[in-house]
Scaffold this motif. Structure first.
Motif, PDB file in Angstrom:
ATOM      1  N   GLN A  42       0.876  -1.163   0.000  1.00  0.00           N
ATOM      2  CA  GLN A  42       0.000   0.000   0.000  1.00  0.00           C
ATOM      3  C   GLN A  42       0.915   1.215   0.000  1.00  0.00           C
ATOM      4  O   GLN A  42       1.743   1.388   0.894  1.00  0.00           O
ATOM      5  N   ALA A  43       0.793   2.024  -1.039  1.00  0.00           N
ATOM      6  CA  ALA A  43       1.625   3.218  -1.220  1.00  0.00           C
ATOM      7  C   ALA A  43       0.703   4.417  -1.264  1.00  0.00           C
ATOM      8  O   ALA A  43       0.085   4.697  -2.298  1.00  0.00           O
ATOM      9  N   GLY A  44       0.582   5.099  -0.134  1.00  0.00           N
ATOM     10  CA  GLY A  44      -0.349   6.221  -0.075  1.00  0.00           C
ATOM     11  C   GLY A  44      -1.762   5.740  -0.318  1.00  0.00           C
ATOM     12  O   GLY A  44      -2.250   4.851   0.371  1.00  0.00           O
ATOM     13  N   GLU A  45      -2.406   6.274  -1.332  1.00  0.00           N
ATOM     14  CA  GLU A  45      -3.800   5.941  -1.651  1.00  0.00           C
ATOM     15  C   GLU A  45      -3.927   4.862  -2.723  1.00  0.00           C
ATOM     16  O   GLU A  45      -5.008   4.647  -3.265  1.00  0.00           O
ATOM     17  N   ARG A  46      -2.828   4.174  -3.034  1.00  0.00           N
ATOM     18  CA  ARG A  46      -2.841   3.123  -4.058  1.00  0.00           C
ATOM     19  C   ARG A  46      -2.290   1.830  -3.467  1.00  0.00           C
ATOM     20  O   ARG A  46      -1.590   1.855  -2.452  1.00  0.00           O
ATOM     21  N   ALA A  47      -2.590   0.709  -4.126  1.00  0.00           N
ATOM     22  CA  ALA A  47      -2.093  -0.582  -3.647  1.00  0.00           C
ATOM     23  C   ALA A  47      -1.727  -1.462  -4.838  1.00  0.00           C
ATOM     24  O   ALA A  47      -2.289  -1.316  -5.934  1.00  0.00           O
ATOM     25  N   PHE A  48      -0.780  -2.382  -4.597  1.00  0.00           N
ATOM     26  CA  PHE A  48      -0.242  -3.208  -5.666  1.00  0.00           C
ATOM     27  C   PHE A  48       0.061  -4.614  -5.173  1.00  0.00           C
ATOM     28  O   PHE A  48       0.448  -4.808  -4.020  1.00  0.00           O
ATOM     29  N   LEU A  49      -0.076  -5.561  -6.081  1.00  0.00           N
ATOM     30  CA  LEU A  49       0.381  -6.924  -5.879  1.00  0.00           C
ATOM     31  C   LEU A  49       1.542  -7.112  -6.846  1.00  0.00           C
ATOM     32  O   LEU A  49       1.408  -6.833  -8.044  1.00  0.00           O
ATOM     33  N   THR A  50       2.688  -7.565  -6.323  1.00  0.00           N
ATOM     34  CA  THR A  50       3.894  -7.682  -7.136  1.00  0.00           C
ATOM     35  C   THR A  50       4.481  -9.068  -6.995  1.00  0.00           C
ATOM     36  O   THR A  50       4.609  -9.587  -5.881  1.00  0.00           O
ATOM     37  N   ILE A  51       4.847  -9.648  -8.126  1.00  0.00           N
ATOM     38  CA  ILE A  51       5.551 -10.928  -8.154  1.00  0.00           C
ATOM     39  C   ILE A  51       6.923 -10.658  -8.763  1.00  0.00           C
ATOM     40  O   ILE A  51       7.018 -10.097  -9.867  1.00  0.00           O
ATOM     41  N   LYS A  52       7.976 -11.013  -8.010  1.00  0.00           N
ATOM     42  CA  LYS A  52       9.341 -10.823  -8.489  1.00  0.00           C
ATOM     43  C   LYS A  52      10.000 -12.177  -8.617  1.00  0.00           C
ATOM     44  O   LYS A  52       9.872 -13.033  -7.730  1.00  0.00           O
ATOM     45  N   GLY A  53      10.722 -12.366  -9.717  1.00  0.00           N
ATOM     46  CA  GLY A  53      11.455 -13.602  -9.934  1.00  0.00           C
ATOM     47  C   GLY A  53      12.778 -13.602  -9.194  1.00  0.00           C
ATOM     48  O   GLY A  53      13.118 -12.655  -8.477  1.00  0.00           O
ATOM     49  N   ALA A  54      13.550 -14.649  -9.389  1.00  0.00           N
ATOM     50  CA  ALA A  54      14.864 -14.770  -8.761  1.00  0.00           C
ATOM     51  C   ALA A  54      15.794 -13.691  -9.307  1.00  0.00           C
ATOM     52  O   ALA A  54      15.720 -13.319 -10.480  1.00  0.00           O
ATOM     53  N   THR A  55      16.670 -13.195  -8.451  1.00  0.00           N
ATOM     54  CA  THR A  55      17.638 -12.171  -8.845  1.00  0.00           C
ATOM     55  C   THR A  55      18.777 -12.808  -9.610  1.00  0.00           C
ATOM     56  O   THR A  55      19.322 -13.825  -9.193  1.00  0.00           O
ATOM     57  N   ALA A  56      19.129 -12.184 -10.733  1.00  0.00           N
ATOM     58  CA  ALA A  56      20.271 -12.605 -11.541  1.00  0.00           C
ATOM     59  C   ALA A  56      21.123 -11.361 -11.783  1.00  0.00           C
ATOM     60  O   ALA A  56      20.784 -10.533 -12.618  1.00  0.00           O
ATOM     61  N   GLY A  57      22.171 -11.196 -10.994  1.00  0.00           N
ATOM     62  CA  GLY A  57      22.983  -9.986 -11.090  1.00  0.00           C
ATOM     63  C   GLY A  57      22.206  -8.807 -10.543  1.00  0.00           C
ATOM     64  O   GLY A  57      21.755  -8.830  -9.411  1.00  0.00           O
ATOM     65  N   LEU A  58      22.028  -7.778 -11.394  1.00  0.00           N
ATOM     66  CA  LEU A  58      21.284  -6.587 -10.976  1.00  0.00           C
ATOM     67  C   LEU A  58      19.803  -6.656 -11.341  1.00  0.00           C
ATOM     68  O   LEU A  58      19.054  -5.742 -11.022  1.00  0.00           O
ATOM     69  N   SER A  59      19.385  -7.729 -12.024  1.00  0.00           N
ATOM     70  CA  SER A  59      18.024  -7.725 -12.557  1.00  0.00           C
ATOM     71  C   SER A  59      17.218  -8.940 -12.118  1.00  0.00           C
ATOM     72  O   SER A  59      17.758  -9.944 -11.664  1.00  0.00           O
ATOM     73  N   ARG A  60      15.908  -8.799 -12.272  1.00  0.00           N
ATOM     74  CA  ARG A  60      14.969  -9.889 -12.049  1.00  0.00           C
ATOM     75  C   ARG A  60      13.643  -9.540 -12.691  1.00  0.00           C
ATOM     76  O   ARG A  60      13.313  -8.366 -12.887  1.00  0.00           O
ATOM     77  N   ALA A  61      12.886 -10.563 -13.018  1.00  0.00           N
ATOM     78  CA  ALA A  61      11.551 -10.351 -13.582  1.00  0.00           C
ATOM     79  C   ALA A  61      10.672  -9.715 -12.514  1.00  0.00           C
ATOM     80  O   ALA A  61      10.789 -10.027 -11.325  1.00  0.00           O
ATOM     81  N   GLU A  62       9.814  -8.792 -12.942  1.00  0.00           N
ATOM     82  CA  GLU A  62       8.904  -8.135 -12.007  1.00  0.00           C
ATOM     83  C   GLU A  62       7.561  -7.907 -12.697  1.00  0.00           C
ATOM     84  O   GLU A  62       7.492  -7.296 -13.754  1.00  0.00           O
ATOM     85  N   PHE A  63       6.508  -8.404 -12.072  1.00  0.00           N
ATOM     86  CA  PHE A  63       5.150  -8.229 -12.558  1.00  0.00           C
ATOM     87  C   PHE A  63       4.375  -7.511 -11.457  1.00  0.00           C
ATOM     88  O   PHE A  63       4.294  -8.010 -10.331  1.00  0.00           O
ATOM     89  N   GLU A  64       3.825  -6.336 -11.779  1.00  0.00           N
ATOM     90  CA  GLU A  64       3.138  -5.540 -10.757  1.00  0.00           C
ATOM     91  C   GLU A  64       1.750  -5.165 -11.263  1.00  0.00           C
ATOM     92  O   GLU A  64       1.595  -4.726 -12.403  1.00  0.00           O
ATOM     93  N   TYR A  65       0.748  -5.331 -10.365  1.00  0.00           N
ATOM     94  CA  TYR A  65      -0.643  -5.087 -10.725  1.00  0.00           C
ATOM     95  C   TYR A  65      -1.303  -4.225  -9.654  1.00  0.00           C
ATOM     96  O   TYR A  65      -1.209  -4.535  -8.455  1.00  0.00           O
ATOM     97  N   GLU A  66      -1.977  -3.174 -10.074  1.00  0.00           N
ATOM     98  CA  GLU A  66      -2.706  -2.355  -9.113  1.00  0.00           C
ATOM     99  C   GLU A  66      -3.938  -3.130  -8.649  1.00  0.00           C
ATOM    100  O   GLU A  66      -4.611  -3.775  -9.457  1.00  0.00           O
ATOM    101  N   ILE A  67      -4.192  -3.052  -7.341  1.00  0.00           N
ATOM    102  CA  ILE A  67      -5.340  -3.735  -6.743  1.00  0.00           C
ATOM    103  C   ILE A  67      -6.096  -2.742  -5.866  1.00  0.00           C
ATOM    104  O   ILE A  67      -5.551  -1.709  -5.481  1.00  0.00           O
ATOM    105  N   PRO A  68      -7.359  -3.026  -5.532  1.00  0.00           N
ATOM    106  CA  PRO A  68      -8.111  -2.127  -4.658  1.00  0.00           C
ATOM    107  C   PRO A  68      -7.469  -2.048  -3.265  1.00  0.00           C
ATOM    108  O   PRO A  68      -7.028  -3.068  -2.709  1.00  0.00           O
ATOM    109  N   VAL A  69      -7.427  -0.851  -2.707  1.00  0.00           N
ATOM    110  CA  VAL A  69      -6.828  -0.638  -1.392  1.00  0.00           C
ATOM    111  C   VAL A  69      -7.488  -1.511  -0.317  1.00  0.00           C
ATOM    112  O   VAL A  69      -6.777  -2.117   0.502  1.00  0.00           O
ATOM    113  N   PRO A  70      -8.826  -1.634  -0.277  1.00  0.00           N
ATOM    114  CA  PRO A  70      -9.419  -2.512   0.754  1.00  0.00           C
ATOM    115  C   PRO A  70      -8.929  -3.964   0.651  1.00  0.00           C
ATOM    116  O   PRO A  70      -8.735  -4.625   1.666  1.00  0.00           O
TER     117      PRO A  70
END
Length: 156
Positions: A42-70
Motif C-alpha cells: 500500500q503506497a499512499g492511496e494506491r495498492a499493488f500486488l507484485t511478483i518478483k522472480g529470482a535475482t540474476a545480477g542486478l536484474s529480475r523479472a517483475e510483474f506488478e498489478y494495481e489492486i483495490p486498497v481494501p
C-alpha cells in the motif's frame, strides 16, 4: 517480460532532504523463496500486488498489478508475514535519474536506503554524495529479508 534492474546504497547523510513530501508505504510478503517473491504494497492511496522472480545480477523479472486498497488492507492484515515493512519513500532527482530514498520505520527504524533503476545492467550512473556503501548484492537489505531480520540505522 518486465524486468527490474536496480542498484541499492545505504544513505550516509541528510543532504538529499529538501522540502519534499514522502509517501507512506506498508508492505508485506505472502511468499519468499529462491524462485519468486510475492509482495502486497500500500503506497499512499494506491495498492499493488507484485511478483518478483529470482535475482540474476542486478536484474529480475517483475510483474506488478494495481489492486483495490481494501483488498490490500485485508491481505496485509491476514495473509502476510509479520512484521510488515513500514517506510516513507521519497523521490529525489540526481544526475539525470530519479532516486528513491526509503526511510524505514517500526522494526527497521533508522535504516535509510537509496535505489536507482537502470535501463540496462551496464548503465553508468552518477552516485550522489549522500549515497554510501553499495548493498545491491547484500541480501540482508532486501525488503523481504528485513521482515525476518530487521535492521536499524546502527546496523549499517
Amino acid at each position: 517480460m518486465p524486468v527490474e534492474i536496480e542498484r541499492k546504497y545505504l544513505v550516509t547523510s541528510d543532504a538529499w532532504r529538501e522540502d519534499m513530501a514522502g509517501t507512506p508505504y506498508r508492505q508485506g510478503y505472502m511468499c519468499v523463496s529462491e524462485l519468486a517473491t510475492v509482495r502486497v504494497r500500500q503506497a499512499g492511496e494506491r495498492a499493488f500486488l507484485t511478483i518478483k522472480g529470482a535475482t540474476a545480477g542486478l536484474s529480475r523479472a517483475e510483474f506488478e498489478y494495481e489492486i483495490p486498497v481494501p483488498d490490500a488492507e485485508i491481505m496485509l492484515r491476514d495473509h502476510c508475514t509479520k512484521p510488515l515493512i513500514e517506510k516513507t519513500r521519497y523521490e529525489v532527482p540526481f544526475g539525470g535519474k530519479i532516486w528513491t530514498v526509503d526511510v524505514f520505520d517500526a522494526a527497521n527504524a533508522g535504516l535509510i536506503v537509496a535505489e536507482v533503476e537502470l535501463t540496462h545492467a551496464d548503465e553508468q550512473v552518477q552516485i550522489p554524495p549522500w549515497a554510501g556503501r553499495e548493498v545491491t548484492d547484500d541480501p540482508r537489505y532486501r525488503n523481504s529479508s528485513l521482515i525476518s531480520d530487521p535492521m536499524n540505522g546502527s546496523d549499517q
